[in-house]
Motif scaffolding. Sequence first.
Motif, mmCIF file in Angstrom:
data_model
loop_
_atom_site.group_PDB
_atom_site.id
_atom_site.type_symbol
_atom_site.label_atom_id
_atom_site.label_comp_id
_atom_site.label_asym_id
_atom_site.label_seq_id
_atom_site.Cartn_x
_atom_site.Cartn_y
_atom_site.Cartn_z
ATOM 1 N N GLU A 1 3.902 5.678 2.492
ATOM 2 C CA GLU A 1 4.039 7.199 2.257
ATOM 3 C C GLU A 1 3.843 7.890 3.813
ATOM 4 O O GLU A 1 4.644 8.838 4.541
ATOM 5 C CB GLU A 1 3.944 8.413 1.368
ATOM 6 N N ASP A 2 2.928 7.659 4.272
ATOM 7 C CA ASP A 2 2.328 7.765 5.522
ATOM 8 C C ASP A 2 3.244 7.183 7.086
ATOM 9 O O ASP A 2 3.426 8.216 7.626
ATOM 10 C CB ASP A 2 0.585 7.706 6.331
ATOM 11 N N TYR A 3 3.732 6.214 7.041
ATOM 12 C CA TYR A 3 4.516 5.878 7.901
ATOM 13 C C TYR A 3 5.800 6.467 7.419
ATOM 14 O O TYR A 3 6.327 6.649 9.138
ATOM 15 C CB TYR A 3 4.268 4.397 7.057
ATOM 16 N N ASP B 1 1.192 -1.179 -0.038
ATOM 17 C CA ASP B 1 -0.342 0.033 -0.278
ATOM 18 C C ASP B 1 0.974 1.368 0.254
ATOM 19 O O ASP B 1 1.072 1.764 0.572
ATOM 20 C CB ASP B 1 -0.624 -0.026 1.222
ATOM 21 N N ARG B 2 1.120 2.027 -1.493
ATOM 22 C CA ARG B 2 1.905 3.000 -1.384
ATOM 23 C C ARG B 2 1.364 4.101 -0.643
ATOM 24 O O ARG B 2 1.999 4.960 0.318
ATOM 25 C CB ARG B 2 2.132 3.529 -2.440
ATOM 26 N N GLU B 3 -0.167 4.430 -0.112
ATOM 27 C CA GLU B 3 0.179 5.770 0.337
ATOM 28 C C GLU B 3 0.023 5.349 1.779
ATOM 29 O O GLU B 3 0.665 6.030 2.674
ATOM 30 C CB GLU B 3 -1.482 6.156 0.065
ATOM 31 N N GLN B 4 0.425 4.407 2.430
ATOM 32 C CA GLN B 4 0.022 4.146 3.911
ATOM 33 C C GLN B 4 1.416 3.740 4.580
ATOM 34 O O GLN B 4 2.241 4.102 5.139
ATOM 35 C CB GLN B 4 -0.470 2.423 3.981
#
Length: 107
Positions: free
Chosen positions: A67-69, A62-65
């Motif tokens: 990035e958030d991490y 999950d690329r978006e997750q």
Amino acid sequence: MLGDLTGIMGKLQETQKKIEETKKRLDNVLIDESSSDGLLKVTLTANREIKAVEIAPSLQEDREQLEDYLIITLNKAIEKATRVNEAELASVAREGMPNIPGMDMFK
């Protein structure tokens, strides 16, 4: 008076040398930070240079997750590294500063 000024200048040069040595030493002080669930781990030097990033396979899906991490964990690690860096440099500066009346910069 000239002797006092020469002594002060010598002390300031010595302090500058100690600060530079401390900066080099901080390249070897490692700061580890992990996400709250341990899926992401980053390692920085106290001079805020990224040395390692470990990403759990589940985050890679999950690329978006991811990035958030990365943003959250890197910011926390940078904050920790900055605190260590500033404390170490302030300590060296404080102990090396000559006693000049009216110049109580490190209280």
